[in-house]
Scaffold this motif. Structure first.
Motif: not given
Length: 349
Positions: A231-255, A324-327
């Motif tokens: 559960h914690s992996y899905w709460d935190s780790t995949v968010v970090t992966y999703a942002m980094r793999r999207s070339s973003t580092r902050t919620p504002e950049q991601f949005a 695939p989990s970060s996607d």
């Protein structure tokens, strides 16, 4: 990934430091997307009327978590402390533990409850629609509380493990209990939304650089734990992966990157109070994907201080699982933002 045999105490220790659904960054990304999408609308005007000075739709997305208090959570304000005292079961508002194999959520389903996330969202939406009678608002939420809950829980319900949970048989298979009575911790065990399924942290560290191009994350103070609950992996780790793999580092950049009128996101229909049921179905579909390429390994049991038996299970993930989990996490975060904006506009056209 090596097999794990970890006592519940280690699981509890980790959870106390990292149990924020989608984490602060994920929730704020959802809020920032929605904030951009309602700009200039009546919904924006109505939201602002319920905010305190200095607050934004993005900033309030984490307040419902702060009400939990304890290590790892933001300190609750007097307002949120009063909310928590008035709603002793508020921790249960954030999730349902429906077997992930199901396609739909319905009232009374195994893993649901009268205070689960679907019911909480349904009641909060009704309040903002002006339906404040005891039938529609049995918890007595105020309009501001309803907005705070919607801003947070819309993010939560799009986190796959906040809706779809694994139930494990004695031989380590994922199963579907037909009734709550079948979940007996003898033949069928509940994973508590993946909190009792423990990953090997060393394995996660080994793939982090390949996925993000960066060194593994080290918590504040440098303390690492030997296991990470699924559960914690899905709460935190995949968010970090999703942002980094999207070339973003902050919620504002991601949005900013994913707020685009051409973005394809599912559209909800009907009365907005039914939308949480539709989101639940989508989240269950995502939960099926989240449980692909993972395998239950060794079961561990221990006796708690109350004399009860507690169980955890080791969990192995495929080597490519972080991709695939970060996607999927990226998709769910974007959906959360768009669905939150659409909901607010539907409530306040």
């Amino acid at each position: 990934m090596k097999k794990l045999a970890c006592v519940m105490a280690l699981s509890a220790a980790f959870l106390s430091t990292e149990a924020l659904a989608w984490g602060n960054e994920g929730h704020r990304a959802v809020g920032n997307i929605a904030q951009k999408l309602i700009k200039g609308s009546n919904a924006e005007k109505q939201v602002k009327a319920l905010l305190l000075p200095g607050e934004t739709l993005e900033s309030i997305t984490t307040l419902a978590d702060s009400a939990k208090g304890g290590v790892g959570y933001p300190a609750p304000s007097p307002e949120m402390a009063a909310y928590a005292a008035a709603h002793p079961r508020h921790n249960e508002f954030h999730y349902a533990n429906v077997p992930f194999q199901h396609d739909h959520y319905h009232d009374g389903i195994v893993g649901g409850s009268d205070v689960d996330i679907v019911q909480t969202l349904k009641q909060s939406i009704a309040v903002l629609q002006g339906k404040t009678d005891p039938v529609n608002n049995p918890r007595g939420f105020t309009p501001r509380q309803a907005l705070l809950l919607i801003a947070h829980m819309t993010g939560d319900i799009h986190q796959p493990l906040h809706m779809g949970a694994a139930y494990v048989s004695a031989d380590g298979k994922f199963v579907v209990p037909a009734t709550k009575a079948e979940i007996d911790s003898v033949k069928i065990f509940e994973s508590r939304g993946g909190n009792n399924l423990l990953l090997d942290d060393a394995k996660i560290d080994a793939v982090t650089k390949a996925v993000t191009g960066e060194a593994p994350y080290v918590p504040e103070g440098g303390k690492k734990y030997p296991t990470k609950p699924f559960h914690s992996y899905w709460d935190s780790t995949v968010v970090t992966y999703a942002m980094r793999r999207s070339s973003t580092r902050t919620p504002e950049q991601f949005a900013a990157k994913f707020t685009d009128p051409r973005q394809e996101v599912s559209v909800n229909t009907g009365d907005p109070v039914t939308w949480p049921y539709q989101w639940a179905a989508e989240s269950l579909a995502a939960a099926k994907l989240a449980h692909q390429d993972v395998t239950v390994t060794k079961r561990d049991a221990r006796t708690t201080s109350k004399g009860e038996t507690a169980y955890t299970f080791g969990l192995e993930m495929g080597e490519r699982y972080p991709v695939p989990s970060s996607d999927l996490a990226r998709t769910q975060l974007i959906k959360g933002g768009y669905h939150l904006a659409a909901l607010l506009k539907a409530i306040w056209p």
